[in-house]
Design an enzyme around this catalytic site. Structure first.
Site, PDB file in Angstrom:
ATOM      1  N   SER A  40      27.903  26.190  35.240  1.00 15.54           N
ATOM      2  CA  SER A  40      28.023  24.737  35.308  1.00 15.54           C
ATOM      3  C   SER A  40      29.420  24.390  35.799  1.00 15.54           C
ATOM      4  CB  SER A  40      27.790  24.121  33.933  1.00 15.54           C
ATOM      5  OG  SER A  40      28.781  24.572  33.027  1.00 15.54           O
ATOM      6  N   THR A  41      29.634  23.143  36.066  1.00 13.25           N
ATOM      7  CA  THR A  41      30.947  22.690  36.510  1.00 13.25           C
ATOM      8  C   THR A  41      31.922  22.735  35.345  1.00 13.25           C
ATOM      9  OG1 THR A  41      29.874  21.213  38.073  1.00 13.25           O
ATOM     10  CG2 THR A  41      32.178  20.762  37.556  1.00 13.25           C
TER      11      THR A  41
END
Length: 179
Positions: free
Chosen positions: A170-171
């Site tokens: 994920s970011t």
């Protein structure tokens, strides 16, 4: 535009501090008697990619929270007094979720190898440490800039944690609180 507003704000405000989760200073601005400002990074290379730099552009927390670091939420009286005295306001501090002990352990575990080490709190998603190597010393980046960017083989400025060399699930976001 907004960039001219930020420039004006930078002219009127001393950049706030960036701190670790326990309040230890990761970046601060010192001002000498002549009013010259110097951005200091007490931990040098240790938080280079996470905290970033503030010259020749910006990176890391210095970039992502630039507006907050240049915005002063000081009391109205203090702002008026600063204006009357002709002194700059002090920008807000940003407190990160980065932990100095974990950052040191992650950096030591990588040693001289290129790579990335990240620790995330599984319950909250907070980034507890983020190390990317090779790294750089943000205290001397202004002087080392031409050498670093002039060598196409040099990857010291590449943050492997956020720039997709090792794609995360994920970011990554370093959550912050204003002090």
């Amino acid at each position: 535009g907004s960039s001219s507003l930020l420039y004006l704000t930078a002219e009127q405000t001393v950049r706030g501090q960036i701190k670790a989760d326990n309040g230890e200073i990761l970046a601060q601005t010192s001002v000498d008697e002549s009013g010259n400002e110097t951005r200091n990074y007490p931990y040098g290379n240790l938080f280079a990619h996470a905290v970033g730099y503030n010259c020749n552009g910006k990176a890391g927390v210095e970039l992502y929270y630039n507006y907050k670091l240049l915005t002063s939420n000081s009391g109205l009286l203090e702002l008026v007094i600063n204006d009357l005295k002709g002194t700059k306001d002090t920008g807000d501090n940003v407190v990160t979720t980065l932990n100095v002990g974990l950052q040191k352990a992650a950096s030591n575990s990588l040693g001289g190898y290129n790579g990335v080490a990240i620790a995330i709190d599984p319950e909250t998603g907070k980034i507890l440490c983020m190390v990317s190597k090779p790294d750089f010393d943000p205290n001397s980046i202004e002087y080392d800039w031409d050498y670093i960017v002039g060598n196409s083989e040099n990857t010291n400025l590449l943050n492997r944690a956020t720039n997709g060399v090792y794609p995360p699930g994920s970011t990554f976001k370093i959550l912050t609180l204003l002090e």
